[in-house]
Design an enzyme around this catalytic site. Structure first.
Site, PDB file in Angstrom:
ATOM      1  N   HIS A  21       0.856  -1.199   0.000  1.00  0.00           N
ATOM      2  CA  HIS A  21       0.000   0.000   0.000  1.00  0.00           C
ATOM      3  C   HIS A  21       0.885   1.240   0.000  1.00  0.00           C
ATOM      4  CE1 HIS A  21      -3.189   2.781   1.190  1.00  0.00           C
ATOM      5  NE2 HIS A  21      -4.012   1.850   0.747  1.00  0.00           N
TER       6      HIS A  21
ATOM      7  N   ASP B 209      -7.953  -5.189  -0.553  1.00  0.00           N
ATOM      8  CA  ASP B 209      -8.350  -6.019  -1.703  1.00  0.00           C
ATOM      9  C   ASP B 209      -8.028  -7.491  -1.536  1.00  0.00           C
ATOM     10  OD1 ASP B 209      -7.390  -3.194  -3.564  1.00  0.00           O
ATOM     11  OD2 ASP B 209      -9.440  -3.967  -3.359  1.00  0.00           O
TER      12      ASP B 209
HETATM   13  C1  SDX Z   1      -5.930   0.125  -3.160  1.00  0.00           C
HETATM   14  O1  SDX Z   1      -4.195   4.610  -1.996  1.00  0.00           O
HETATM   15  C2  SDX Z   1      -5.179   3.961  -1.491  1.00  0.00           C
HETATM   16  O2  SDX Z   1      -5.653   4.280  -0.406  1.00  0.00           O
HETATM   17  C3  SDX Z   1      -5.715   2.822  -2.329  1.00  0.00           C
HETATM   18  C4  SDX Z   1      -6.773   1.948  -1.640  1.00  0.00           C
HETATM   19  C5  SDX Z   1      -8.052   2.730  -1.431  1.00  0.00           C
HETATM   20  O3  SDX Z   1      -8.804   2.366  -0.498  1.00  0.00           O
HETATM   21  O4  SDX Z   1      -8.333   3.622  -2.262  1.00  0.00           O
HETATM   22  O5  SDX Z   1      -6.309   1.495  -0.378  1.00  0.00           O
HETATM   23  C6  SDX Z   1      -7.132   0.739  -2.499  1.00  0.00           C
HETATM   24  O6  SDX Z   1      -5.643   0.488  -4.267  1.00  0.00           O
HETATM   25  C7  SDX Z   1      -5.086  -0.851  -2.408  1.00  0.00           C
HETATM   26  C8  SDX Z   1      -3.843  -1.336  -3.221  1.00  0.00           C
HETATM   27  C9  SDX Z   1      -4.319  -2.423  -4.202  1.00  0.00           C
HETATM   28  N1  SDX Z   1      -3.238  -2.758  -5.125  1.00  0.00           N
HETATM   29  C10 SDX Z   1      -2.619  -3.967  -5.063  1.00  0.00           C
HETATM   30  O7  SDX Z   1      -2.841  -4.819  -4.206  1.00  0.00           O
HETATM   31  C11 SDX Z   1      -1.607  -4.210  -6.178  1.00  0.00           C
HETATM   32  C12 SDX Z   1      -0.338  -4.791  -5.588  1.00  0.00           C
HETATM   33  N2  SDX Z   1       0.303  -3.750  -4.775  1.00  0.00           N
HETATM   34  C13 SDX Z   1       1.351  -2.998  -5.401  1.00  0.00           C
HETATM   35  O8  SDX Z   1       1.260  -2.770  -6.754  1.00  0.00           O
HETATM   36  C14 SDX Z   1       1.868  -1.869  -4.531  1.00  0.00           C
HETATM   37  O9  SDX Z   1       1.989  -2.333  -3.255  1.00  0.00           O
HETATM   38  C15 SDX Z   1       1.106  -0.544  -4.498  1.00  0.00           C
HETATM   39  C16 SDX Z   1       0.996   0.045  -5.844  1.00  0.00           C
HETATM   40  C17 SDX Z   1      -0.233  -0.737  -3.902  1.00  0.00           C
HETATM   41  C18 SDX Z   1       1.908   0.391  -3.603  1.00  0.00           C
HETATM   42  O10 SDX Z   1       3.135   0.493  -4.135  1.00  0.00           O
HETATM   43  P1  SDX Z   1       4.231   1.458  -3.448  1.00  0.00           P
HETATM   44  O11 SDX Z   1       3.932   1.776  -2.043  1.00  0.00           O
HETATM   45  O12 SDX Z   1       4.404   2.603  -4.388  1.00  0.00           O
HETATM   46  O13 SDX Z   1       5.468   0.566  -3.348  1.00  0.00           O
HETATM   47  P2  SDX Z   1       6.462   0.352  -4.510  1.00  0.00           P
HETATM   48  O14 SDX Z   1       5.719   0.023  -5.765  1.00  0.00           O
HETATM   49  O15 SDX Z   1       7.417   1.485  -4.519  1.00  0.00           O
HETATM   50  O16 SDX Z   1       7.179  -0.985  -4.007  1.00  0.00           O
HETATM   51  C19 SDX Z   1       8.143  -0.938  -2.947  1.00  0.00           C
HETATM   52  C20 SDX Z   1       8.808  -2.289  -3.029  1.00  0.00           C
HETATM   53  C21 SDX Z   1       9.269  -2.622  -4.446  1.00  0.00           C
HETATM   54  O17 SDX Z   1      10.336  -3.547  -4.338  1.00  0.00           O
HETATM   55  P3  SDX Z   1      11.863  -2.999  -4.599  1.00  0.00           P
HETATM   56  O18 SDX Z   1      11.847  -2.268  -5.930  1.00  0.00           O
HETATM   57  O19 SDX Z   1      12.155  -2.073  -3.432  1.00  0.00           O
HETATM   58  O20 SDX Z   1      12.706  -4.252  -4.612  1.00  0.00           O
HETATM   59  O21 SDX Z   1       7.868  -3.301  -2.668  1.00  0.00           O
HETATM   60  C22 SDX Z   1       7.631  -4.135  -3.784  1.00  0.00           C
HETATM   61  C23 SDX Z   1       8.097  -3.380  -5.020  1.00  0.00           C
HETATM   62  O22 SDX Z   1       8.486  -4.283  -6.044  1.00  0.00           O
HETATM   63  N3  SDX Z   1       6.198  -4.402  -3.821  1.00  0.00           N
HETATM   64  C24 SDX Z   1       5.665  -5.586  -4.034  1.00  0.00           C
HETATM   65  C25 SDX Z   1       4.286  -5.399  -3.925  1.00  0.00           C
HETATM   66  N4  SDX Z   1       4.021  -4.126  -3.651  1.00  0.00           N
HETATM   67  C26 SDX Z   1       5.220  -3.495  -3.594  1.00  0.00           C
HETATM   68  N5  SDX Z   1       6.246  -6.782  -4.320  1.00  0.00           N
HETATM   69  C27 SDX Z   1       5.390  -7.801  -4.471  1.00  0.00           C
HETATM   70  N6  SDX Z   1       4.052  -7.722  -4.370  1.00  0.00           N
HETATM   71  C28 SDX Z   1       3.472  -6.544  -4.112  1.00  0.00           C
HETATM   72  N7  SDX Z   1       2.167  -6.455  -4.032  1.00  0.00           N
END
Ligand code: SDX
Length: 390
Positions: free
Chosen positions: A271, A328
């Site tokens: 998140h 989710d």
């Molecule tokens: C919602 O904003 C809100 O409030 C949204 C929401 C709402 O109520 O409106 O809460 C609803 O959208 C919830 C999120 C749903 N999305 C997912 O579940 C999709 C999977 N999650 C990711 O895509 C990700 O966690 C995000 C987009 C939600 C958040 O990404 P961030 O905080 O920008 O983190 P990042 O992409 O910079 O990742 C940081 C690290 C990375 O690794 P490194 O590059 O440091 O090695 O964490 C890893 C990412 O690769 N990572 C994940 C991951 N999420 C982040 N690795 C594996 N699986 C994941 N889900």
């Protein structure tokens, strides 16, 4: 908990929005709607009561809630001509696309009553959106399964009316299921607002140009449809299904996530704000066990999700990145047990989020600080240069 940062460029940093609606503490895993903790609202309130709270700032009196419910019922009918929009779209259309298209089309019926600076228009269209979006959503569902559209039955409660529009059929008498009604009411409430997430920011940005509520909500629906945002609940079920069908062990899948194979992510985890367990995910996980048991549904995907969560929470890769289940992760298992097709899951998220979008839109257009949305840019392109020969 609130604040503007005005950067030395001399303009307000649009990246930080001031709002009095929802408070989140990502480190503590705290979520409050107008100061009320989500855990207390989940236990004691209802979706419509929370909708009023978000939009008007206080919990409604019993008579206010009753008249709100009554006004919404009186606006559930869509203009008959609007129904032909659904047949103009292909049967394979994603329900989120149908929802956004029909919402944009809704505005064409109310163009003379959509002045964002006319409080009566704003009030009327807030009720129209709350009443009609669930009907449009149910029609998108019926269209996707080739079934006839039903008319709303205003003798039923808001949630039961929505469930009947989705699962009722012309030839049968619809029987409400109190387990489904209570569970869906909770899920809609848990999604009702979430501060400045991508789709809410979209609604505020579009509203900041003077566009009306229908146009702003239609844009918010499109933003929500992305798999990194609201589309994640659909993506979680697809991910669980692929693991089950492939016969791959959960451990092996987690390894592929950690190796970032083809961008494989653990959908429903992580998140932008919560670097702790999403308080909504806790409440949904509890509900999942209760609902599936009460519905007499046992779904191996729920066990798979729990196993996946257990492994991830104990794994240093996820701990180091502070990745926890978000809202989710478990919702899809409940929606599936209720009988909703996977492609309807994000539509249900949109219905839940509608009161928050409306509250945030109304706050933005009445805030004198609101300027037309224009996110900052840091220019990284070519330095100034002359055209050849100049
Ligand atoms: C919602 O904003 C809100 O409030 C949204 C929401 C709402 O109520 O409106 O809460 C609803 O959208 C919830 C999120 C749903 N999305 C997912 O579940 C999709 C999977 N999650 C990711 O895509 C990700 O966690 C995000 C987009 C939600 C958040 O990404 P961030 O905080 O920008 O983190 P990042 O992409 O910079 O990742 C940081 C690290 C990375 O690794 P490194 O590059 O440091 O090695 O964490 C890893 C990412 O690769 N990572 C994940 C991951 N999420 C982040 N690795 C594996 N699986 C994941 N889900």
């Amino acid at each position: 908990q609130t604040g503007h940062t005005t950067l030395d460029y001399g303009f307000v940093n649009t990246a930080s929005t001031k709002s009095a609606i929802t408070y989140i503490d990502g480190d503590q895993g705290i979520l409050r709607y107008r100061g009320y903790p989500i855990e207390q609202l989940a236990k004691n309130s209802t979706y419509l009561e929370v909708a009023w709270l978000l939009i008007y700032g206080e919990l409604p009196s019993a008579s206010e809630l009753e008249s709100f419910d009554e006004r919404i019922r009186r606006h559930t009918l869509l203009h008959e001509d609007l129904k032909s929009l659904f047949s103009a779209l292909p049967p394979t259309a994603h329900p989120m696309s149908v929802l956004s298209a029909a919402t944009a089309a809704l505005s064409t019926y109310y163009e003379s009553e959509s002045d964002p600076h006319n409080p009566e228009h704003v009030e009327l269209n807030t009720v129209r959106m709350l009443a009609k979006l669930p009907v449009i959503a149910a029609y998108a569902h019926k269209k996707s399964i080739g079934q006839a559209f039903l008319y709303p039955d205003n003798k039923l409660s808001f949630v039961d009316n929505f469930l009947k529009l989705n699962f009722g059929v012309m030839s049968e008498t619809y029987e409400s299921n109190p387990v489904m009604t209570k569970a869906l009411d909770l899920l809609l409430m848990l999604h009702a607002d979430h501060e400045q997430n991508a789709s809410t920011s979209t609604v505020r940005l579009v509203g900041s140009t003077g566009a009306n509520q229908f146009a702003s909500i239609s844009a918010g629906i499109q933003a929500l449809s992305g798999p990194l945002h609201g589309g994640a609940n659909e993506a979680v079920l697809q991910m669980l299904g692929r693991i089950r069908d492939s016969g791959e062990s959960v451990e092996r899948f987690v390894e592929r996530v950690k190796n970032k194979e083809e961008g494989v992510k653990l959908m429903g985890f992580g998140h932008r704000v919560y670097k702790n367990y999403d308080p909504r995910a806790k409440l949904v996980k509890e509900a999942a066990d209760e609902v599936l048991e009460a519905l007499g549904v046992s779904d191996p995907l729920l066990d798979l999700a729990k196993e996946l969560e257990q492994i991830a929470l104990e794994d240093d890769y996820f701990k180091a990145r502070r990745l926890y289940p978000n809202v989710d992760f478990y919702t899809g298992v409940i929606y599936k047990a209720m009988g909703f097709p996977t492609r309807m899951f994000t539509v249900l998220f949109a219905i839940g989020r509608l009161p928050g979008w409306l509250a945030q839109w109304r706050e933005a257009i009445t805030d004198p600080q609101t300027k037309i949305g224009r996110p900052q840019q840091l220019y990284t392109g070519a330095a100034v240069r002359n055209y050849p020969g100049v």
